[in-house]
Design an enzyme around this catalytic site. Sequence first.
Site, PDB file in Angstrom:
ATOM      1  CE1 TYR A 116      -3.756  -2.314   0.065  1.00  0.00           C
ATOM      2  CE2 TYR A 116      -2.810  -3.219   2.081  1.00  0.00           C
ATOM      3  CZ  TYR A 116      -3.723  -3.292   1.043  1.00  0.00           C
ATOM      4  OH  TYR A 116      -4.605  -4.341   0.984  1.00  0.00           O
ATOM      5  CG  HIS A 147      -9.734  -1.123  -4.921  1.00  0.00           C
ATOM      6  ND1 HIS A 147     -10.212  -1.420  -3.669  1.00  0.00           N
ATOM      7  CD2 HIS A 147     -10.781  -1.250  -5.771  1.00  0.00           C
ATOM      8  CE1 HIS A 147     -11.490  -1.724  -3.750  1.00  0.00           C
ATOM      9  NE2 HIS A 147     -11.868  -1.621  -5.015  1.00  0.00           N
TER      10      HIS A 147
END
Length: 148
Positions: A26, A103
């Site tokens: 991430y 996302h």
Amino acid sequence: MSKARRLVVANGPNLNTLGTREPEIYGRQTLADIQAMVDARAAEYGWTVSFFQSNHEGELIDRLQREAPGSVGVVINPAGLTHNSYALMDCLRSLDVPIVEVHLSNLFARPEAYRHVSVTASAAAGVISGLGSRGYVLAMEYLNAVDE
Ligand code: DQA
């Protein structure tokens, strides 16, 4: 003069831990960093922003029901709820503003098969997946382009 347009940016469970959470997937940016990027672009568009995160499905639904109507649109990263929340999907489908699902990671390149399915995406105009935090700003570009 018309009122300032409002953008809603919703973030699902565990996104509050961005920066330290699995940074190899991430990245190192925090949610506050992403909020700053969103705020900067919103200022260019003359929008106000309601940016929130919750670890609770019902709270996300409450906020979306309250704040999405009348907004320029919704940018949402439903996080883990992407893959299993019919309640959030129903909520998103009931909103009559454009929705972009974002996302950070590329769901389709993730090893877990359950991440390859989004139950919420059917309520969205489109999905941006895998372009990191830029996805939020790209989603805003779309909402600005379709804003009447
Ligand atoms: C995520 C991907 C989801 O599978 C995961 O549960 C998240 C983050 C992303 O931004 O890449 O929490 O939505």
